[in-house]
Design a protein around this motif. Sequence first.
Motif, PDB file in Angstrom:
ATOM      1  N   ARG A 220      -8.822 -13.228  -0.225  1.00  0.00           N
ATOM      2  CA  ARG A 220      -8.826 -12.587   0.708  1.00  0.00           C
ATOM      3  C   ARG A 220      -9.801 -11.300   0.519  1.00  0.00           C
ATOM      4  NH1 ARG A 220      -3.474 -12.329   2.144  1.00  0.00           N
ATOM      5  NH2 ARG A 220      -3.466 -14.121   3.396  1.00  0.00           N
ATOM      6  N   GLN A 304      -6.624  -7.039   5.533  1.00  0.00           N
ATOM      7  CA  GLN A 304      -5.676  -6.121   4.802  1.00  0.00           C
ATOM      8  C   GLN A 304      -4.250  -6.229   5.200  1.00  0.00           C
ATOM      9  OE1 GLN A 304      -7.963  -2.670   5.527  1.00  0.00           O
ATOM     10  NE2 GLN A 304      -8.817  -2.854   3.395  1.00  0.00           N
ATOM     11  N   GLY A 307      -2.592  -9.418   4.009  1.00  0.00           N
ATOM     12  CA  GLY A 307      -2.548  -9.352   2.397  1.00  0.00           C
ATOM     13  C   GLY A 307      -1.367  -8.447   2.159  1.00  0.00           C
TER      14      GLY A 307
END
Lengths: 311, 294
Positions: A220, A304, A307
């Motif tokens: 990622r 983000q 994640g």
Amino acid sequence: MSKTIPTLSAPQRPSRSSSVRRLRLRLEHRSFRLLCASSAVLVCGVLLAMLFFMFRTGVLTFRDVPVSEFFLSTAWEPENEKYGALVFILGTFAVTGLTLLIAVPISLLAALFLAELAPQRLSRVVRPILDLLVGIPSVVYGYMGLTLLIPALRAVTGSNLGDGVLAASLVLAVMVLPTITRISDDALRAVPRKYVQGSFALGATRFQTVTGVILPAAGRGIVQAVILGMARAIGETMAVVMVIGNTPQLADSLLKPTSVLTSNIVMQLPNVPFDSTWNNALYMMGFLLLAISLLMIGVVRMLQKKGENAA
Amino acid sequence: MSQAANQARRTALRRSRRADKAFTAVVWSVGLGCVLFTLALLGTILAEGLPGLSWSFVLGLPSEIEEGGGIGPALFNSLYILVLSLLISIPLGLASGIYLAEFAPDNRAIGLIRICVEGLASVPSLIFGLFGIALFVEGMGIGLTIIGGAVTLALLNLPLLTRVTEEAMRSVPPEYKQGSLALGATHTQTIFKVCLPAALSSIMTGISLTAGRAFGESAVIVLVSGVSTSGLMWDFDPMSPGATLAVHLWYVQSEAIVPDAADIASHAAAVLLIVVLLLNLLLRIPIWWNARRA
């Protein structure tokens, strides 16, 4: 002013001077806070003003030019009232795509080198050197492209023109290389060491550990790095202007002079009257760039968030 | 285990070992290649531009037709615009960064501001140039000016400074702040006397980054400040046209008709690079000093 010595006596009624002081401090705090808040709002306001303004000017194009012509026609002849921007849109995509094709593999290997293979002492020296590349002004890249790369391309390919998609992509690849490398480097180093140790303990070689464990775990972050590099490539102007050839024609070969959104805007805008359709069309192209870059930052934010949730 | 299985296992092991060796070699050569390439690039720019570089060139007036023109006004404009833009962007960037780190409540509106800051940071500089034209050149009708370029550059740097400040303030250990508040200092006093000094070195790094970027920025300047200078040295008038060194490099390389354009360009590139490197070094000195004192 003499200093008073604090004592542990029972609290007295605050004297007049101390209450004035307290008032002053509170006022100071309030006004400072207001000042800070208004600057934060200003930053926000700049973006909104920019979006609003680019759109308002850009959309005026469509009073004189059909939407389909602007997006689907390759004829950019402002002197004949023809405003087809497809050449520039395709040019931008072609240049960005080729840039990533060149830069991503190299950056990934360089990031692996920094994060996993090189001794830490060497990495600590190499990182600031790579950061120097970010600091070089984009005109200097353009200048190097013009004076070193294009003659080299002419010599290698034997064509008499060197400027075009290939030259622009090579210059941009060098420019986005440190961006992608350093962000991927951070992502690779953030992979928990116990994953790596676990893989080694199972007898995997370093190559197997990298491809089977480290890269998937850092995936990622690496995608974010690539998107940020892509944003830089799409928006870069002056370096591209100097090596792309600035001709509004569809590039059917990598070595044919063409034009992209940014280069066309900056070359034509200073010479165009502000209230003309030509000018509006250039602003519409600017709005496209703005929309694309905001879209990409949206994707990065989404990754983000994902994640954070996964962690 | 049978003989054949053993044999197969050994081949697989050998193959994976060979793959590992090849991988190691490729990564090392790419890594070292990148370093060598960077050093070669910097070396080439300096090697081509430094010989023959003189003070009369660095400070001299440019020439449109004859040989021997200098880059004085362009270099001066670069520094002047840089200082003006930092004067605007540092207070605003610090203030908004402090707000996000210290005062902002954690709600939707603040989330929106954060998205705006990140979005603005990713907007290409060219778009700031278009915005600057609309705001200054056409909106206020003042034409191509130094001040227009400086303000537009300040806007370009604002999101980066905001983010750097916010991160720096957040990384100050909370004990410092709690200690100061426990001693009876107000929040504002705590920010100025405790948090900002503790965050200063990261903030300075951020400022040096933005300064380097602003110094080399050209797309904004071409559009808002123009490609020519007033032709005078030490011209502090913020309403003069303000081509900077970066713009001058582009202009000389692509449009100028002076016979020694190639020389001027290679010298200008070297000067540009040296100043950017110096900016990075100079602004880092307080950090070293701080680190040594601590």
